[in-house]
Write a protein that holds these residues in place. Structure first.
Motif, PDB file in Angstrom:
ATOM      1  N   TRP A  60       0.838  -1.194   0.000  1.00 48.31           N
ATOM      2  CA  TRP A  60       0.000   0.000   0.000  1.00 48.31           C
ATOM      3  C   TRP A  60       0.873   1.245   0.000  1.00 48.31           C
ATOM      4  CZ3 TRP A  60      -1.542  -4.597   1.715  1.00 48.31           C
ATOM      5  CH2 TRP A  60      -2.853  -5.009   1.403  1.00 48.31           C
ATOM      6  N   TYR A  62       1.447   5.367   0.445  1.00 46.53           N
ATOM      7  CA  TYR A  62       0.918   6.422   1.307  1.00 46.53           C
ATOM      8  C   TYR A  62       1.709   7.711   1.110  1.00 46.53           C
ATOM      9  CZ  TYR A  62       5.003   6.197   4.368  1.00 46.53           C
ATOM     10  OH  TYR A  62       6.272   6.272   4.856  1.00 46.53           O
ATOM     11  N   TRP A  72      -3.682   7.461   2.336  1.00 43.74           N
ATOM     12  CA  TRP A  72      -3.418   6.252   1.559  1.00 43.74           C
ATOM     13  C   TRP A  72      -3.763   6.478   0.090  1.00 43.74           C
ATOM     14  CZ3 TRP A  72      -0.515   2.813   3.822  1.00 43.74           C
ATOM     15  CH2 TRP A  72      -0.489   2.776   5.210  1.00 43.74           C
ATOM     16  N   GLU A  75      -6.471   1.978  -1.448  1.00 41.06           N
ATOM     17  CA  GLU A  75      -7.459   1.787  -0.391  1.00 41.06           C
ATOM     18  C   GLU A  75      -7.071   0.616   0.522  1.00 41.06           C
ATOM     19  OE1 GLU A  75     -12.269   1.119   0.203  1.00 41.06           O
ATOM     20  OE2 GLU A  75     -11.402   1.297  -1.813  1.00 41.06           O
ATOM     21  N   PRO A  76      -6.987   0.844   1.843  1.00 42.49           N
ATOM     22  CA  PRO A  76      -6.678  -0.246   2.763  1.00 42.49           C
ATOM     23  C   PRO A  76      -7.726  -1.354   2.698  1.00 42.49           C
ATOM     24  CG  PRO A  76      -6.391   1.878   3.835  1.00 42.49           C
ATOM     25  CD  PRO A  76      -7.086   2.140   2.525  1.00 42.49           C
ATOM     26  N   PHE A  82      -4.729  -0.118   8.968  1.00 41.77           N
ATOM     27  CA  PHE A  82      -3.348   0.296   9.205  1.00 41.77           C
ATOM     28  C   PHE A  82      -3.274   1.433  10.221  1.00 41.77           C
ATOM     29  CE2 PHE A  82      -3.109  -1.054   4.565  1.00 41.77           C
ATOM     30  CZ  PHE A  82      -2.718  -2.352   4.886  1.00 41.77           C
ATOM     31  N   GLU A  86      -0.294   4.214  10.971  1.00 45.01           N
ATOM     32  CA  GLU A  86      -0.560   5.647  10.832  1.00 45.01           C
ATOM     33  C   GLU A  86      -0.124   6.409  12.076  1.00 45.01           C
ATOM     34  OE1 GLU A  86      -4.687   6.140  10.028  1.00 45.01           O
ATOM     35  OE2 GLU A  86      -4.667   4.764   8.307  1.00 45.01           O
TER      36      GLU A  86
END
Length: 337
Positions: A60, A62, A72, A75-76, A82, A86
């Motif tokens: 992912w 960011y 992000w 998309e998580p 996460f 973060e």
């Protein structure tokens, strides 16, 4: 920056669960299941990347805003998936995009899908904060703050303290946080068993807070704190006979406390394991929030512990091969931080 790799241990709370939230002492042991964090500059100058082995497959991207907030680009897999990452990034505020390679596979069951309840989030918070460059008091502040945000302000911080220091700790939440290294009592044997079901620490704490709001603390909480303090004092004295008696008494007090506040601490097989342990002449208790996750058996008789393990296995419970008292946060080469 060059690449940095750190690991930090999980934990088992051996006594003092729930009572530690109200400044009673807890005994917490680091276990040799470790979260790992490798951090290096991102190949892309406009974004960082995160992989999380043992949690979810994929990568992912960011970006961090000037205020430190994480955004992000992919998309998580789920809301707040996460959130811990973060919060660590927000607290640490790295100067440039990074490649974060995180691994908590050691904290899941053999099927790879269920968490064992050994404090993976705290261990990862510590390992990641260290890999991002924090050390000394700053590492402790960053890890505690990130994990506190992750838990919504709940939790005792004992798991973070254990991931930082390792060993066996007598921990108190009162300010300033107190974490004293303890020796393992000579002649005490312990085994850790997994219930087969994951439990939510924040869920248990939330139920307790709501119950206290409705009815107030009352005698069960007072008795739990007194019992936890007695275990800590007995542990420090090294008197195993007294310690086992106090642990057995603590189980009874914890059961009354669970019933009073409707916490189901002894659900998911813990009640059955308490009965089985008693039939083997040893003491068993749930660890942490209860209602799942792990529990600990204690005795001064190694043969009795082995008999209990065999009977528990026949009943479908898993004995976890963990060593108590593991090293705290370390560099990947084994150097203590």
């Amino acid at each position: 920056m060059n690449g940095r790799s750190y690991s930090a241990p999980g934990k088992v709370m051996l006594s003092g669960e729930y009572a530690v939230l109200f400044d009673a002492p807890a005994i917490v042991a680091a276990v040799d299941r470790r979260a790992r964090a490798n951090v290096r500059p991102s190949a892309a100058t406009d974004c960082g990347r995160v992989t999380m082995t043992g949690y979810v497959a994929g990568c992912w991207r960011y970006r961090q805003t000037r205020t430190g907030a994480v955004r992000w680009l992919d998309e998580p897999p789920a809301p707040r998936a996460f959130a811990l990452v973060e919060h660590v990034l927000e607290v640490a505020a790295p100067a440039r995009p990074l490649q974060l390679e995180l691994d908590t596979a050691a904290f899941t069951a053999a099927d790879g899908s269920t968490k064992l309840g050994l404090g993976s989030s705290a261990a990862l918070a510590v390992a990641l904060a260290a890999a991002l460059g924090a050390s000394g008091d700053a590492l402790g502040r960053q890890a505690h703050e990130a994990h506190r945000r992750f838990q919504g302000g709940e939790g005792s911080g004992a798991d973070v303290a254990c991931a930082l220091a390792g060993g066996i700790l007598a921990y108190r939440r009162r300010a300033p946080l107190q974490a004293e290294q303890l020796a393992w009592p000579r002649g005490l044997y312990a085994g850790i068993l997994w219930s087969g079901r994951a439990a939510s620490t924040t869920g248990g704490i939330g139920r307790l807070r709501r119950s206290l709001d409705d009815a107030g603390p009352g005698a069960p909480l007072d008795r739990l704190g007194t019992a936890a303090a007695g275990i800590a004092a007995s542990w420090q004295s090294g008197d195993v006979t007294d310690l086992l008696a106090r642990l057995a008494g603590y189980v009874d007090v914890l059961r009354a406390f669970s019933d009073r506040h409707d916490l189901d601490i002894f659900a998911s097989g813990h009640a059955a394991l308490c009965e089985l342990a008693a039939s083997c002449g040893i003491v068993y208790k749930p660890c942490g929030a209860g209602g799942g996750d792990v529990g600990a058996a204690f005795t001064d008789d190694a043969a009795a512990l082995e008999t209990f393990r065999e009977r528990a296995a026949a009943g479908g419970f898993t004995s976890l091969p963990v060593t108590l008292g593991a090293h705290g946060v370390r560099q990947a080469d084994g150097t203590d931080h």
